[in-house]
Design an enzyme around this catalytic site. Structure first.
Site, mmCIF file in Angstrom:
data_model
loop_
_atom_site.group_PDB
_atom_site.id
_atom_site.type_symbol
_atom_site.label_atom_id
_atom_site.label_comp_id
_atom_site.label_asym_id
_atom_site.label_seq_id
_atom_site.Cartn_x
_atom_site.Cartn_y
_atom_site.Cartn_z
ATOM 1 N N GLU A 82 50.718 60.765 -6.281
ATOM 2 C CA GLU A 82 51.901 60.042 -5.808
ATOM 3 C C GLU A 82 52.859 59.684 -6.943
ATOM 4 O OE1 GLU A 82 48.422 58.911 -3.092
ATOM 5 O OE2 GLU A 82 48.786 59.040 -5.259
ATOM 6 N N HIS B 126 60.561 54.305 -27.259
ATOM 7 C CA HIS B 126 60.576 53.237 -28.260
ATOM 8 C C HIS B 126 61.195 53.735 -29.573
ATOM 9 C CE1 HIS B 126 56.713 55.396 -28.619
ATOM 10 N NE2 HIS B 126 56.847 55.204 -29.919
ATOM 11 N N HIS C 288 55.095 50.980 -36.824
ATOM 12 C CA HIS C 288 55.306 51.410 -35.444
ATOM 13 C C HIS C 288 56.375 50.593 -34.744
ATOM 14 C CE1 HIS C 288 54.644 51.843 -31.127
ATOM 15 N NE2 HIS C 288 53.979 52.956 -31.370
ATOM 16 N N ASN D 173 50.658 61.429 -34.249
ATOM 17 C CA ASN D 173 50.554 60.701 -35.521
ATOM 18 C C ASN D 173 49.342 59.789 -35.588
ATOM 19 O OD1 ASN D 173 51.237 58.135 -34.312
ATOM 20 N ND2 ASN D 173 53.389 58.753 -34.336
ATOM 21 N N HIS E 278 61.571 50.252 -33.634
ATOM 22 C CA HIS E 278 60.428 51.081 -33.996
ATOM 23 C C HIS E 278 60.878 52.162 -34.979
ATOM 24 C CE1 HIS E 278 59.502 49.260 -30.112
ATOM 25 N NE2 HIS E 278 58.225 49.491 -30.333
ATOM 26 N N HIS F 257 44.890 50.291 3.601
ATOM 27 C CA HIS F 257 46.004 51.190 3.876
ATOM 28 C C HIS F 257 47.139 50.509 4.638
ATOM 29 C CE1 HIS F 257 43.274 54.178 2.426
ATOM 30 N NE2 HIS F 257 44.070 55.191 2.747
#
Length: 664
Positions: free
Chosen positions: A410, A67, A261, A186, A27, A472
């Site tokens: 979490e 990246h 990219h 960007n 990249h 659950h």
């Protein structure tokens, strides 16, 4: 902009595009766009020591947009870290230190493994939490021995990922003023313009989170420098600097396009780009001497910073001997040698105790001796029993509180735990319901990859939680997490195994630990030297042996089902069948034992084997063989009292007995 500054910036750009082109993979656009920002940060602000990347009071720098890895590799090489130009040339190749995404433990100077977007953003919050706690614990008016920033370069993709919302909200709430993020705005992602899917106002978003927000031209050095200074002066809010940049900066045909990219620019475009920079288009991996000389000033600068800090630390030692000794123990990862003597010894009890409650007892037995145990839960403190009594709540007003309210976040919590563990000086833990590891998996996986000893306390581990029902009730979670490399999944079979699960987790240096605990009471077993709870550290052991040298059958249980195996053994004995009961709290630790021990516990000559665990049977053939029988659940659960559920799904003593008899 001074010509030398421009030369230095373009050196980052050309190294990056040359490395990506040689690898034919990578990249280039992001390093080209953020070269100005990173140059200013690394040469004017970043407190680091290239010759000692692990110096404790360094600023932490995270390339969350992993990246764009050639950006950090270029910076590390140029500023004098142990990363040669040959490694740059071997970008993305087998055995090199320059992997496709930055990896902790692989490349000197890389603070964490990044690539999955949002992870660096959220992990940095944990690093900033660690700095806040440790500075509050150890700093005096005269000696600030913990005094550093957490910087990160983040991208549009980071901000899109859900974890960034959790982490940003928590950081704002905690007022982590030593955290400064530089946002590469960007407006381009892989599919094209970010307007395709990302049209929110980041200024309003982060202001709403309680952040200090600035918006600048990411190619204007004066604006960059001024913004970082402003961010440093804001001590009560985390800061984000929105840097408006051009991806693929300077490329005549690929600037501001998605084509820069995630793909090499191509040889022809690289020549055009180098011409635009005023460089010789034929030179590859060229580093101008004057640019290198400026970057390499970071080496003596870092040595001087470190020497100054060491002098400060020596003064601190002379005036604060006990605190200094404690600080150095924490900084060096030294753990109390008295852990085993501090562990609660639970008496035999048929009624027993929920292993989540036993866990809370163990934590509070250890907290005074291991004063850098630091934890909390995702809005479930009363259920997961993570509270450290009388230790206060970590907050914007109380930086030395040891209990954290993470809220219903979490994933953000687990990433923050990783950040604290990576930062050093702390033993972080956090709790939620086991089923919600589904929300935490990317961060748990990264902890395994980074060899980060975070501790995850996961309760309500099976259908044993009862009436809350299948949403659950974990079914496949044990199997899926056991499949994850370098993660210890420990499901203790009684309260004393819980004690040793904590010992294992706290003493771990390079492996995260998941402690999987029950909501319901489970019996506490009788112990002798032959079945001591300390054998938990081997992953599996003989809890109750047969009278024969070679048993007729082996019953293997984990967690709340171990007692079913014990009950089945008694019934089988009355029927003239001699069974051995093996408790197997941790597959991963058992797999590391030598062949002799494994054979001792599970002799190959005994093929009549039954496993019993209130989860999927997937994977149990490893221990019971192709002819053994696995008792478990291979469907979702139901909503009912847990006793009824065990009967309904056939996870009973009677089913264990039947399984043994059916193999005879």
């Amino acid at each position: 902009m001074a010509s030398l500054d421009q030369l230095c910036v373009n050196t980052i750009r050309t190294l990056s595009i040359d490395a990506v082109q040689k690898a034919n993979s990578g990249h280039p656009g992001m390093p080209m766009g953020m070269a100005d920002v990173s140059y200013i940060l690394w040469t004017k602000f970043l407190k680091h020591s290239p010759k000692n990347p692990q110096w404790f009071d360094r600023d932490r720098f995270i390339l969350s947009a992993g990246h764009g890895s050639m950006l950090i590799y270029s910076l590390l090489h140029l500023t004098g870290y142990d990363l040669s130009l040959d490694e740059i040339k071997n970008f993305r190749q087998m055995g090199s230190k320059t992997a496709g995404h930055p990896e902790k433990h692989l490349t000197p100077g890389v603070e964490m493994t990044t690539g999955p977007l949002g992870q660096g953003f959220a992990t940095g919050v944990g690093m900033a939490m660690a700095e806040k706690f440790l500075s509050g614990k150890f700093n005096t008016d005269q000696h600030k021995i913990v005094d550093h920033y957490t910087y990160a370069i983040v991208s549009d993709g980071d901000l899109m990922e859900g974890i960034s919302h959790e982490a940003a909200s928590l950081a704002g709430h905690l007022q982590l003023g030593k955290m400064i993020y530089l946002y590469d705005a960007n407006s381009i992602s892989i599919d094209g313009s970010t307007d395709l899917a990302f049209t929110e106002d980041p200024v309003k978003r982060f202001e709403a989170y309680g952040w200090h927000v600035q918006e600048i031209d990411g190619h204007n050095h004066d604006e960059i420098e001024s913004a970082i200074k402003n961010a440093q002066s804001e001590t009560e809010k985390p800061s984000i600097v929105i840097c408006r940049t051009h991806i693929g900066f300077g490329s005549p045909n690929k600037q501001d396009s998605a084509s820069s990219h995630g793909s090499p620019l191509g040889e022809d475009e690289i020549k055009l780009t180098k011409k635009a920079y005023g460089w010789d288009p034929e030179k590859k991996f060229f580093i101008p001497e004057e640019a290198l000389a400026l970057y390499r000033k970071e080496v003596p600068k870092g040595i001087a910073l470190e020497e100054s800090w060491n002098k400060l630390l020596n003064e601190y030692r002379s005036e604060n001997k006990e605190l200094a000794s404690l600080f150095e123990d924490w900084m060096n990862g030294k753990i109390s040698e008295n852990i085993e003597s501090l562990l609660p010894d639970f008496d035999e009890d048929q009624k027993g105790v929920a292993s989540r409650s036993a866990s809370g007892t163990v934590l509070n037995a250890l907290k005074d001796e291991i004063a850098n145990l630091f934890g909390g839960s995702a809005d479930l403190e009363g259920s997961v029993k993570t509270n450290l009594k009388d230790e206060g709540v970590f907050s914007s007003e109380n930086s030395v509180g040891r209990n954290v309210h993470y809220g219903v976040r979490e994933h953000g919590m687990v990433a923050a735990l990783n950040g604290m563990a990576l930062h050093g000086g702390m033993i972080p833990f956090g709790g939620t319901f086991f089923v919600f590891t589904d929300y935490c998996r990317p961060s748990i996986r990264l902890a395994g990859l980074m060899q980060t000893p975070s501790i995850y306390v996961m309760t309500h581990d099976s259908i044993g939680l009862g009436e809350d029902g299948p949403t659950h009730q974990p079914i496949e979670h044990l199997a899926s997490l056991r499949a994850m490399p370098n993660v210890n999944v420990i499901r203790p079979g009684d309260a004393n195994e819980v004690s040793y699960a904590w010992k294992i987790a706290i003493e771990s240096k390079d492996t995260p630990t998941i402690i999987v605990l029950t909501r319901q009471n489970i019996p506490t077993f009788s112990r002798t030297s032959s079945n001591a709870a300390s054998l938990t550290e081997k992953g599996a052991y003989i809890l109750s042996d047969s009278d024969k040298e070679i048993p007729d059958s082996i019953l293997i249980g984990t967690g709340s089902e171990v007692h079913l195996a014990m009950e089945a053994k008694a019934i089988l004995s009355e029927k003239g069948i001699d069974a051995r009961v093996v408790s197997m709290p941790c597959w991963e630790l058992f797999q590391k034992q030598d062949a002799e021990y494994i054979e001792k516990v599970l002799p190959g000559s005994v093929t009549n084997r039954v496993s019993v665990e209130a989860g999927t049977t997937f994977g149990w053939n490893q221990w019971i063989g192709n002819t053994g029988i696995a008792i478990g659940i291979d469907s979702f659960g139901e909503s009912a009292p847990y006793e009824e559920l065990y009967s309904h799904f056939g996870i009973t003593t009677e089913k264990v007995v039947e399984a043994v008899e059916s193999q005879r």
